[in-house]
Design a protein around this motif. Structure first.
Motif, short mmCIF file in Angstrom:
data_model
loop_
_atom_site.label_atom_id
_atom_site.label_comp_id
_atom_site.label_asym_id
_atom_site.label_seq_id
_atom_site.Cartn_x
_atom_site.Cartn_y
_atom_site.Cartn_z
N GLY A 32 -0.69 3.21 -1.78
CA GLY A 32 0.50 2.77 -2.49
C GLY A 32 1.76 3.53 -2.12
N LEU A 33 2.72 3.46 -2.99
CA LEU A 33 4.03 4.04 -2.76
C LEU A 33 3.99 5.56 -2.64
CD1 LEU A 33 7.00 3.22 -2.50
CD2 LEU A 33 7.19 3.34 -4.97
N LEU A 34 3.09 6.20 -3.37
CA LEU A 34 3.03 7.66 -3.34
C LEU A 34 2.01 8.19 -2.34
CD1 LEU A 34 3.29 8.40 -7.17
CD2 LEU A 34 5.10 8.47 -5.44
N GLY A 35 1.09 7.33 -1.89
CA GLY A 35 0.10 7.75 -0.91
C GLY A 35 -1.02 8.59 -1.47
N ASN A 36 -1.12 8.67 -2.78
CA ASN A 36 -2.12 9.55 -3.36
C ASN A 36 -3.19 8.82 -4.17
OD1 ASN A 36 -0.67 8.77 -5.58
ND2 ASN A 36 -0.10 10.83 -6.23
N THR A 37 -3.28 7.50 -4.01
CA THR A 37 -4.32 6.76 -4.72
C THR A 37 -5.56 6.73 -3.85
OG1 THR A 37 -2.64 5.37 -5.75
CG2 THR A 37 -4.90 4.56 -5.80
N PRO A 38 -6.65 7.39 -4.26
CA PRO A 38 -7.85 7.40 -3.42
C PRO A 38 -8.46 6.00 -3.34
CG PRO A 38 -8.28 8.44 -5.54
CD PRO A 38 -6.82 8.11 -5.51
N ALA A 39 -9.10 5.73 -2.22
CA ALA A 39 -9.76 4.44 -2.04
C ALA A 39 -10.79 4.26 -3.14
CB ALA A 39 -10.42 4.38 -0.67
N GLY A 40 -10.72 3.15 -3.83
CA GLY A 40 -11.67 2.85 -4.89
C GLY A 40 -11.40 3.61 -6.17
N PRO A 42 -8.71 5.21 -9.38
CA PRO A 42 -7.80 4.58 -10.34
C PRO A 42 -6.48 4.21 -9.64
CG PRO A 42 -8.07 6.93 -10.79
CD PRO A 42 -9.02 6.57 -9.68
N HIS A 43 -5.91 3.11 -10.05
CA HIS A 43 -4.72 2.61 -9.38
C HIS A 43 -3.68 2.21 -10.42
CE1 HIS A 43 -2.25 0.69 -6.37
NE2 HIS A 43 -2.26 -0.42 -7.07
N ASN A 44 -2.48 2.72 -10.25
CA ASN A 44 -1.36 2.33 -11.10
C ASN A 44 -0.64 1.19 -10.40
OD1 ASN A 44 1.06 2.02 -12.42
ND2 ASN A 44 1.44 4.21 -12.64
N PRO A 45 -0.68 -0.02 -10.94
CA PRO A 45 -0.06 -1.17 -10.28
C PRO A 45 1.44 -0.99 -10.01
CG PRO A 45 -1.17 -1.86 -12.31
CD PRO A 45 -1.31 -0.39 -12.19
N LEU A 46 2.12 -0.16 -10.79
CA LEU A 46 3.54 0.08 -10.54
C LEU A 46 3.77 0.81 -9.23
CD1 LEU A 46 4.93 1.12 -14.04
CD2 LEU A 46 5.36 -1.00 -12.77
N VAL A 78 7.40 -4.42 -0.39
CA VAL A 78 7.30 -5.09 -1.68
C VAL A 78 6.49 -4.23 -2.65
CG1 VAL A 78 6.50 -7.18 -2.86
CG2 VAL A 78 7.38 -7.33 -0.52
N GLY A 79 7.04 -4.03 -3.82
CA GLY A 79 6.35 -3.31 -4.89
C GLY A 79 7.12 -3.52 -6.18
N PRO A 80 6.47 -3.34 -7.32
CA PRO A 80 7.13 -3.56 -8.61
C PRO A 80 8.40 -2.73 -8.82
CG PRO A 80 4.77 -3.32 -8.92
CD PRO A 80 5.06 -2.99 -7.48
N LEU A 81 8.48 -1.57 -8.19
CA LEU A 81 9.64 -0.69 -8.39
C LEU A 81 10.71 -0.85 -7.31
CD1 LEU A 81 7.77 2.56 -9.46
CD2 LEU A 81 8.78 0.79 -10.92
N LEU A 82 10.46 -1.73 -6.32
CA LEU A 82 11.40 -1.88 -5.21
C LEU A 82 12.24 -3.15 -5.35
CD1 LEU A 82 9.02 -0.92 -2.27
CD2 LEU A 82 10.77 0.49 -3.36
N PRO A 83 13.52 -3.08 -4.99
CA PRO A 83 14.35 -4.29 -5.02
C PRO A 83 13.96 -5.26 -3.90
CG PRO A 83 15.61 -2.43 -4.17
CD PRO A 83 14.27 -1.90 -4.61
N GLN A 84 14.31 -6.51 -4.05
CA GLN A 84 14.00 -7.57 -3.08
C GLN A 84 14.52 -7.25 -1.69
OE1 GLN A 84 12.15 -10.25 -3.36
NE2 GLN A 84 12.71 -11.33 -1.50
N GLY A 85 15.62 -6.52 -1.59
CA GLY A 85 16.25 -6.26 -0.30
C GLY A 85 15.73 -5.05 0.45
N CYS A 86 14.59 -4.50 0.05
CA CYS A 86 14.01 -3.33 0.72
C CYS A 86 13.30 -3.81 1.99
CB CYS A 86 13.04 -2.62 -0.22
SG CYS A 86 12.36 -1.08 0.44
N VAL A 87 13.93 -3.58 3.15
CA VAL A 87 13.45 -4.16 4.40
C VAL A 87 13.48 -3.13 5.52
CG1 VAL A 87 13.90 -5.96 6.13
CG2 VAL A 87 14.25 -6.46 3.71
#
Length: 169
Positions: A32-40, A42-46, A78-87
């Motif tokens: 994800g955005l922080l790079g610290n979600t281990p595979a499998g 817990p995951h914060n959808p935000l 694309v992510g819940p915390l990112l604006p549409q124009g993040c390219v």
């Protein structure tokens, strides 16, 4: 990614190309955005992050030796915390110059289906822009900007139809 385009000789003998579309599912960024979600784990959808490829505005698929042609692409972050124009590549898309690896393989003659492998190991990747207050985080997470020398390898399958085989309108 699925690319749709047409190319072929024009009535005056010149070469013509028409871009159709690029279709692709978004690719999740592991961790994800922080790079610290281990595979499998817990995951914060935000904190989820995906990259959505988009056509960058230029394509030229006429073969030149081993060169399969030029193709430009942007990636929407694309992510819940990112604006549409993040390219990534909003103003200067990634410029891919694909080189064929090995020979093409006929999968089917009717309909014609051909497979081949290709890569580009020379392109640069610009920084993401338009990401609001999280722009630095996005760029740090993805290692952007990245100088020339990045690699994209792909296995491609394509089919074709000559203009005389198209149905009448």
């Amino acid at each position: 990614m699925t690319l749709t385009h047409a190319e072929g000789p024009m009535p005056d003998g010149s070469r013509g190309q028409i871009w159709g579309a690029l279709r692709s599912e978004p690719t999740p960024v592991p961790g994800g955005l922080l790079g610290n979600t281990p595979a499998g784990g817990p995951h914060n959808p935000l904190m989820s992050l995906t990259l959505q490829p988009e056509y960058g505005g230029r394509s030229d698929f006429y073969s030149d030796g081993n060169n399969l042609g030029l193709f430009t692409v942007r990636y929407r972050a694309v992510g819940p915390l990112l604006p549409q124009g993040c390219v990534i590549g909003a103003d200067a898309p990634l410029e891919l110059r694909l080189q064929r690896l090995g020979n093409s393989r006929w999968i089917s003659k009717n309909p014609p289906v051909i497979a081949f492998d290709a890569k580009d190991d020379t392109f640069a990747v610009p920084a993401a822009t338009g990401c609001g207050p999280l722009e630095r985080l996005v760029n740090n997470r993805l290692g952007l900007p990245a100088p020339q020398g990045n690699t994209m390898a792909l296995s491609a399958t394509y089919t074709f139809m000559t203009y005389d085989q198209l149905p009448n309108r």
